[in-house]
Design a protein around this motif. Sequence first.
Motif, PDB file in Angstrom:
ATOM      1  N   ASP A  71       8.685 -10.916  -9.653  1.00  0.00           N
ATOM      2  CA  ASP A  71       7.638 -11.058 -10.675  1.00  0.00           C
ATOM      3  C   ASP A  71       7.243  -9.702 -11.247  1.00  0.00           C
ATOM      4  O   ASP A  71       7.018  -9.575 -12.454  1.00  0.00           O
ATOM      5  CB  ASP A  71       6.411 -11.770 -10.106  1.00  0.00           C
ATOM      6  N   GLU A  72       7.142  -8.685 -10.395  1.00  0.00           N
ATOM      7  CA  GLU A  72       6.811  -7.340 -10.883  1.00  0.00           C
ATOM      8  C   GLU A  72       7.915  -6.817 -11.791  1.00  0.00           C
ATOM      9  O   GLU A  72       7.640  -6.246 -12.851  1.00  0.00           O
ATOM     10  CB  GLU A  72       6.602  -6.385  -9.705  1.00  0.00           C
ATOM     11  N   LEU A  73       9.152  -7.022 -11.407  1.00  0.00           N
ATOM     12  CA  LEU A  73      10.261  -6.576 -12.242  1.00  0.00           C
ATOM     13  C   LEU A  73      10.250  -7.286 -13.589  1.00  0.00           C
ATOM     14  O   LEU A  73      10.394  -6.650 -14.642  1.00  0.00           O
ATOM     15  CB  LEU A  73      11.600  -6.817 -11.535  1.00  0.00           C
ATOM     16  N   TYR A  84      10.315  -9.558  -1.038  1.00  0.00           N
ATOM     17  CA  TYR A  84       9.634 -10.853  -1.021  1.00  0.00           C
ATOM     18  C   TYR A  84       8.129 -10.630  -0.935  1.00  0.00           C
ATOM     19  O   TYR A  84       7.674  -9.548  -0.561  1.00  0.00           O
ATOM     20  CB  TYR A  84      10.123 -11.697   0.154  1.00  0.00           C
ATOM     21  N   SER A  85       7.348 -11.657  -1.251  1.00  0.00           N
ATOM     22  CA  SER A  85       5.894 -11.536  -1.209  1.00  0.00           C
ATOM     23  C   SER A  85       5.391 -11.174   0.188  1.00  0.00           C
ATOM     24  O   SER A  85       4.368 -10.519   0.332  1.00  0.00           O
ATOM     25  CB  SER A  85       5.227 -12.821  -1.709  1.00  0.00           C
ATOM     26  N   ALA A  86       6.126 -11.570   1.211  1.00  0.00           N
ATOM     27  CA  ALA A  86       5.739 -11.226   2.590  1.00  0.00           C
ATOM     28  C   ALA A  86       6.094  -9.783   2.928  1.00  0.00           C
ATOM     29  O   ALA A  86       5.744  -9.296   4.005  1.00  0.00           O
ATOM     30  CB  ALA A  86       6.419 -12.174   3.571  1.00  0.00           C
ATOM     31  N   GLY A  87       6.810  -9.101   2.030  1.00  0.00           N
ATOM     32  CA  GLY A  87       7.113  -7.697   2.229  1.00  0.00           C
ATOM     33  C   GLY A  87       8.531  -7.394   2.653  1.00  0.00           C
ATOM     34  O   GLY A  87       8.954  -6.247   2.603  1.00  0.00           O
ATOM     35  N   GLY A  88       9.295  -8.391   3.084  1.00  0.00           N
ATOM     36  CA  GLY A  88      10.676  -8.144   3.499  1.00  0.00           C
ATOM     37  C   GLY A  88      11.584  -7.906   2.307  1.00  0.00           C
ATOM     38  O   GLY A  88      11.307  -8.357   1.195  1.00  0.00           O
ATOM     39  N   GLU A  89      12.672  -7.183   2.534  1.00  0.00           N
ATOM     40  CA  GLU A  89      13.627  -6.890   1.476  1.00  0.00           C
ATOM     41  C   GLU A  89      14.663  -7.998   1.355  1.00  0.00           C
ATOM     42  O   GLU A  89      14.984  -8.679   2.315  1.00  0.00           O
ATOM     43  CB  GLU A  89      14.342  -5.568   1.773  1.00  0.00           C
ATOM     44  N   ALA A  90      15.201  -8.105   0.167  1.00  0.00           N
ATOM     45  CA  ALA A  90      16.230  -9.108  -0.089  1.00  0.00           C
ATOM     46  C   ALA A  90      17.557  -8.729   0.564  1.00  0.00           C
ATOM     47  O   ALA A  90      18.392  -9.590   0.804  1.00  0.00           O
ATOM     48  CB  ALA A  90      16.421  -9.277  -1.602  1.00  0.00           C
ATOM     49  N   GLY A  91      17.763  -7.453   0.868  1.00  0.00           N
ATOM     50  CA  GLY A  91      19.070  -6.987   1.330  1.00  0.00           C
ATOM     51  C   GLY A  91      19.900  -6.623   0.118  1.00  0.00           C
ATOM     52  O   GLY A  91      19.738  -7.202  -0.959  1.00  0.00           O
ATOM     53  N   TRP A  92      20.786  -5.629   0.253  1.00  0.00           N
ATOM     54  CA  TRP A  92      21.472  -5.088  -0.919  1.00  0.00           C
ATOM     55  C   TRP A  92      22.342  -6.116  -1.637  1.00  0.00           C
ATOM     56  O   TRP A  92      22.311  -6.214  -2.870  1.00  0.00           O
ATOM     57  CB  TRP A  92      22.279  -3.853  -0.534  1.00  0.00           C
TER      58      TRP A  92
END
Length: 140
Positions: free
Chosen positions: A19-21, A101-109
């Motif tokens: 959403d920020e992007l 993600y909204s919970a703070g975890g990364e999507a992974g490359w």
Amino acid sequence: MQIPVMRLSCDGLLRLSIDELLSLHIEHLLSGVDTEVAGAHSLSVKQCGRETVISGYTEWVSASSPAVSIGWDWHLQLSMSQQPFRWKRIGPPRTNVMLVYSAGGEAGWAKNLELLSTVVDALPWQNRLLLAVGLQSACV
């Protein structure tokens, strides 16, 4: 939606939610056409009438600070339909964004590049390239 506060991580990446992007205005910075290196092909490939590939690169950025940068390679795909060709993105984008993600975890490359590919494909980049690489007059 508010413009996100962005900070560069120590690894050089901007961590943003999708959403920020999507709230950022991403604009064309530059594009270019790849040129074939003279002498790089065998004699049989240099013959008249051979099919050639027109390809290049493009870079898009945000006006934010620090700037979001997304670039990718493209080529013209020949077509027998009413349009003689269409632009096609080649491979995943290059970027300084890591989606979180909204919970703070990364999507992974790998997932990050897959998601960013859908963002790139939604940008009006094909129309912009017509002007950027000289295939259409700005007055049309």
